[in-house]
Design an enzyme around this catalytic site. Structure first.
Site, PDB file in Angstrom:
ATOM      1  N   GLU A   6      -7.426  11.961   4.171  1.00 43.82           N
ATOM      2  CA  GLU A   6      -7.082  11.483   5.516  1.00 43.82           C
ATOM      3  C   GLU A   6      -5.693  11.965   5.882  1.00 43.82           C
ATOM      4  O   GLU A   6      -5.442  12.375   7.014  1.00 43.82           O
ATOM      5  CB  GLU A   6      -7.144   9.957   5.573  1.00 43.82           C
ATOM      6  CG  GLU A   6      -7.033   9.378   6.979  1.00 43.82           C
ATOM      7  CD  GLU A   6      -5.604   9.120   7.441  1.00 43.82           C
ATOM      8  OE1 GLU A   6      -5.405   8.901   8.637  1.00 43.82           O
ATOM      9  OE2 GLU A   6      -4.667   9.161   6.616  1.00 43.82           O
ATOM     10  N   GLU A   7      -4.789  11.905   4.910  1.00 41.91           N
ATOM     11  CA  GLU A   7      -3.413  12.330   5.180  1.00 41.91           C
ATOM     12  C   GLU A   7      -3.374  13.821   5.499  1.00 41.91           C
ATOM     13  O   GLU A   7      -2.391  14.328   6.008  1.00 41.91           O
ATOM     14  CB  GLU A   7      -2.505  12.015   3.980  1.00 41.91           C
ATOM     15  CG  GLU A   7      -2.467  10.549   3.585  1.00 41.91           C
ATOM     16  CD  GLU A   7      -1.844   9.637   4.645  1.00 41.91           C
ATOM     17  OE1 GLU A   7      -1.379  10.146   5.675  1.00 41.91           O
ATOM     18  OE2 GLU A   7      -1.849   8.411   4.435  1.00 41.91           O
TER      19      GLU A   7
ATOM     20  N   ASP B 235      -1.114   2.288   2.256  1.00 46.97           N
ATOM     21  CA  ASP B 235      -1.738   3.413   2.966  1.00 46.97           C
ATOM     22  C   ASP B 235      -2.409   4.325   1.941  1.00 46.97           C
ATOM     23  O   ASP B 235      -1.821   5.315   1.543  1.00 46.97           O
ATOM     24  CB  ASP B 235      -0.663   4.141   3.767  1.00 46.97           C
ATOM     25  CG  ASP B 235      -1.247   5.202   4.665  1.00 46.97           C
ATOM     26  OD1 ASP B 235      -2.459   5.221   4.827  1.00 46.97           O
ATOM     27  OD2 ASP B 235      -0.484   6.026   5.187  1.00 46.97           O
TER      28      ASP B 235
END
Ligand SMILES: *[C@@H]1O[C@H](CO)[C@@H](O)[C@H](O)[C@H]1NC(C)=O
Length: 820
Positions: free
Chosen positions: A173-174, A139
């Site tokens: 994104e996180e 991820d």
């Protein structure tokens, strides 16, 4: 260097088509995998890459820029042009009631198009940032590695593509999807994007699954079905995800809602236990899974970049698709309209079949069928109830999550309970209700029809609700019915003969295998989620329901065997003993939920923030100050397994959220209080982080229309959360975070490197009788300091005592409350 030399050599040979042997091509693909694996390792080895860290903003960005530059220089003679743009957007938006504000985060956009330009573009999206304390290999570094390789492959094509493609390596994104928002709303290239492919992770390694597509635009699914080398997709996943029961979002949502662009969302889903933990490392991602993803994405993009439909996507916009893969070998897709017709045909066939049976029996058959259905429904209800009682008892006994490391135990325990209960109810019905006088063969036949009828009802229901997932009950109606019809024409003497049973099972294989596969995916996704779904939802209840549902679905077409069999006592005894043994094993505490086994880690997730809290009075004085380690458990078991190892984390230090303080008086990073109800606060000396918060009220004025406008300035670390709590009678009427009327009290702020102070304003409607004591509004700011540089001795000392099977994610925070 060896890889590049070999590649250069192969490229030379490429000019000579006669030399393109199989070995040559194999070697070339091997080099691609090596390249991807190398890029993955380099990015993951940088370590955690939260927004605003040097690791994210400098080291990873430089590496990616270098790689893209290298690809550009290698392909300069080819038919494509590569343009690179480093974007540092600033903006704000709201999603699911969280306001997000970002300042100078990073996007690396790479544009590849034929040398004479392109009008229409595909977007391929991945993110290189990670959460704090996780190397983020799956991820989402692996997707960046795959995208680099796909870029290289497309750039080295010898004939030009029809359309262009933009590769977006996004750096936030996180942080609740900020970077994709920055790109799609601000970047000049965004307007040319016609569709996107998003590469995400909800697990570590394994296969990547298409879990949502659209909205509408069936041509995208068709492209995947046509192009994917190893398809893995089901519309069931899409409908589950879009129903909102999975607590996560991807950039898909931003592109859909803010860009109005359709796309395909792909994610790695296996091993979700390790997602966002320190175990998300490069060595856990097998080269197989990298190669698979690479093959699929390259094929899909190549297909779309030559597609006429991309140029004129509005022409092909309408309609949904039913899609699924059969054992990963072929993918099936057809328009939802066709699906509806097929579904109604299956329903019709069932009714004709049942009507034919009823002929000449003046309604007796229908009455039997209705009674049989009641027995079946009753057995399911009784089963669910019994298994839920077992789950509740285990929850109360403190055995929650026992299956986290040993999933088979949950299947054995809840599964045997469910199967035994179904069997018991039907055995009782057979012996006590139907009695021995009735022909068992007729009874067996009847219960086959009951299953068919019930599946048919499900099919009708889902079809009427317009769900594409109705294809599953369609398979469960069509195949058994066809099998039955074929068999009854061959076996005049019905009954439980062995060849009959074998052929019957053979006919059920395809729908059953698909159903089992879907059930596997559901467990693969939901079991890990129960490890981070907070302290409120009892995981036993969720899992017991899922296992029971699975047993009910799977047992449906086996129900009638109970009536065909002479006795079910033996099976009942086996199931009952299995259940008893498992219950004993679980309740004795012999089965430990978590594991630190390096091959199969199942860590317990905990969040620890070394917190300093300062509360101010209305005139700016410090009213109260304290510091401690604020500990939250991400799962239901709280600290019960931790206390034996660290005695001072016990119930005496449980804290309550203070509802009269902004955000309960603690520095929550994201608004998750609805999930995490229990917290612990262990007093320790204060931390003194390097860039403490500087916060001030810049101006306060009464506007013409009677509201009070206050402007603030905040300077602090890369991540800050702002919580607002207007006092009774006061309301927020406007603010600097977008035009819509303020609904949320939580603002998530983050900045990249070199960002100036954060300025924002609020406009509030004062009450008719202001309270002199509390003021109008409480504003709290919390600062989050991630990374090694900010660690404190107290934090390190405590972390060192956590058992190996736990994963405490920790950082330093401060909470400052001001009243105005
Ligand atoms: C419980 O925690 C408190 C505070 O951390 C500590 O003083 C006390 O000794 C603990 N109790 C036990 C039984 O360890």
């Amino acid at each position: 260097t060896k890889i590049s030399e070999l590649r250069a050599y192969l490229n030379q040979q490429d000019d000579n088509p006669t030399r393109q042997t199989k070995a040559h091509m194999y070697l070339a693909s091997l080099l691609d995998v090596l390249d991807m694996s190398k890029a993955l390792h380099i990015m993951a080895n940088v370590g955690p890459r939260p927004v605003g860290s040097v690791e994210n903003e400098v080291l990873t960005v430089n590496y990616l820029l270098e790689q893209v530059e290298q690809i550009r220089s290698e392909s300069i003679a080819g038919p494509h042009a590569i343009t690179l743009d480093l974007q540092r957007p600033t903006g704000s938006f709201s999603i699911k009631n969280v306001i997000s504000y970002y300042d100078r985060i990073t996007n690396i956009a790479v544009r590849l198009e034929p040398k004479d330009g392109a009008q229409h573009f595909m977007l391929a999206n991945c993110h290189f940032d990670s959460v704090a304390n996780s190397p983020g290999a799956s991820d989402d570094a692996v997707s960046c590695a795959v995208m680099l390789e796909v870029l290289r492959s497309l750039a080295s094509l010898s004939s030009p593509l029809t359309h262009g493609v933009i590769f977006l390596f996004n750096g936030a994104e996180e942080n609740v999807l900020q970077a994709s928002h920055g790109f799609i709303t601000q970047h000049p290239w965004a307007k040319q994007v016609k569709a996107f492919v998003n590469l995400e992770a909800a697990g570590v390694g394994g296969k990547e699954v298409v879990f949502q597509t659209g909205p509408e635009n069936p041509w995208l699914v068709q492209a995947y079905v046509h192009a994917a080398v190893h398809p893995f997709a089901s519309v069931v996943g899409q409908e589950i995800f879009q129903s909102g029961i999975i607590p996560s979002e991807t950039d898909f949502r931003i592109y859909r809602d803010f860009g109005n662009i359709p796309g395909i969302d792909l994610a790695f889903i296996e091993n979700g236990f390790l997602y966002h933990t320190k175990y998300d490392t490069a060595d856990r991602i097998l080269t197989d899974s990298i190669q698979r993803a690479g093959d699929n994405i390259l094929a899909l993009l190549k297909h779309l970049l030559m597609s006429e439909k991309l140029a004129d996507s509005s022409e092909y916009r309408h309609g949904n698709m039913v899609f699924f893969d059969v054992l990963g070998v072929v993918a099936v897709a057809y328009p939802a309209r066709v699906g509806t017709i097929i579904n109604y045909m299956a329903v019709m066939a069932t009714f004709l079949y049942l009507a034919k049976k009823n002929k000449g029996k003046c309604g007796h058959y229908l009455r039997d069928l209705a009674l049989g259905s009641c027995v079946a429904l009753l057995s399911w209800f009784a089963t669910l109830l019994s298994v839920l009682i077992v789950a509740l008892v285990l929850t109360l006994a403190g055995c929650s999550m026992f299956w986290y490391s040993h999933f088979s135990v949950a299947i054995a325990l809840y599964g045997s309970a469910a199967a035994a209960k179904i069997l018991l109810v039907h055995t009782l019905a057979k012996n006590l209700y139907y009695g021995v006088s009735i022909d068992l063969n007729i009874l067996g036949e009847l219960f086959f029809d009951v299953s068919l009828l019930l599946w048919c009802c499900v099919l009708l229901c889902l079809t009427l609700r317009g769900l594409c997932s109705a294809y599953v009950p369609m398979l469960m109606v069509a195949f058994p019915l066809a099998t039955k019809l074929l068999l009854s024409s061959h076996f005049r003497c019905r009954g439980a003969s062995v060849p009959y049973a074998v052929l019957y099972l053979l006919g059920l294989t395809l729908p059953y295998v698909h159903l089992m596969f879907l059930i596997w995916v559901v467990f693969e996704i939901f079991c890990p989620i129960l490890g981070r779904s907070g302290t409120k939802i009892p995981p036993e209840v969720v899992l017991a329901c899922l296992v029971t549902l699975a047993i009910i679905l799977l047992s449906s077409y086996f129900m009638h065997f109970i009536y065909l069999a002479r006795s079910s006592r033996r099976v009942l005894t086996i199931l009952g003993s299995l259940f008893a043994v498992m219950l004993l094993l679980v309740s004795s505490g012999l089965i430990f939920p978590y594991s630190s086994d390096p091959d199969r880690p199942r860590p317990k997730r905990i969040i620890i923030q070394h917190t300093t809290r300062t509360f101010h009075t209305l005139n700016g004085l410090v009213e109260h100050e304290d510091s401690g380690l604020w500990i939250n458990s991400c799962d239901y078991t709280g600290m019960s397994y931790i206390t034996p190892h660290i005695p001072e984390i016990n119930d005496t230090i449980r804290t309550q959220r203070h509802d009269d303080l902004p955000f309960g008086g603690f520095p929550g990073y994201l608004p998750l209080p609805f999930l995490i109800k229990k917290s612990w606060y262990l007093p320790v000396p204060a931390a003194s982080p390097k860039s403490p918060l500087e916060f001030r009220l810049v101006s306060k004025q009464v506007t013409e229309w009677g509201t009070i406008k206050m402007s603030f300035e905040a300077k602090g670390p890369s991540h800050m959360s702002l919580y607002l709590r207007p006092n009774t009678g006061v309301s927020l009427s406007s603010w600097s975070f977008g035009n819509n009327t303020p609904q949320s009290n939580f603002i998530f702020y983050s900045h990249g490197l070199g960002a100036p102070a954060w300025h924002f304003w609020l406009e509030i409607q004062p009450p008719s009788e202001p309270s002199a004591e509390k003021g109008l509004i409480s504003v709290a700011v919390s600062c989050h300091y991630f990374g090694e540089a900010h660690r404190t001795p107290q934090l390190d000392a405590l972390l060192g005592r956590f058992p190996a099977w736990s994963f405490p994610s920790s950082w330093v925070s401060s909470y400052h409350m001001f009243r105005y």
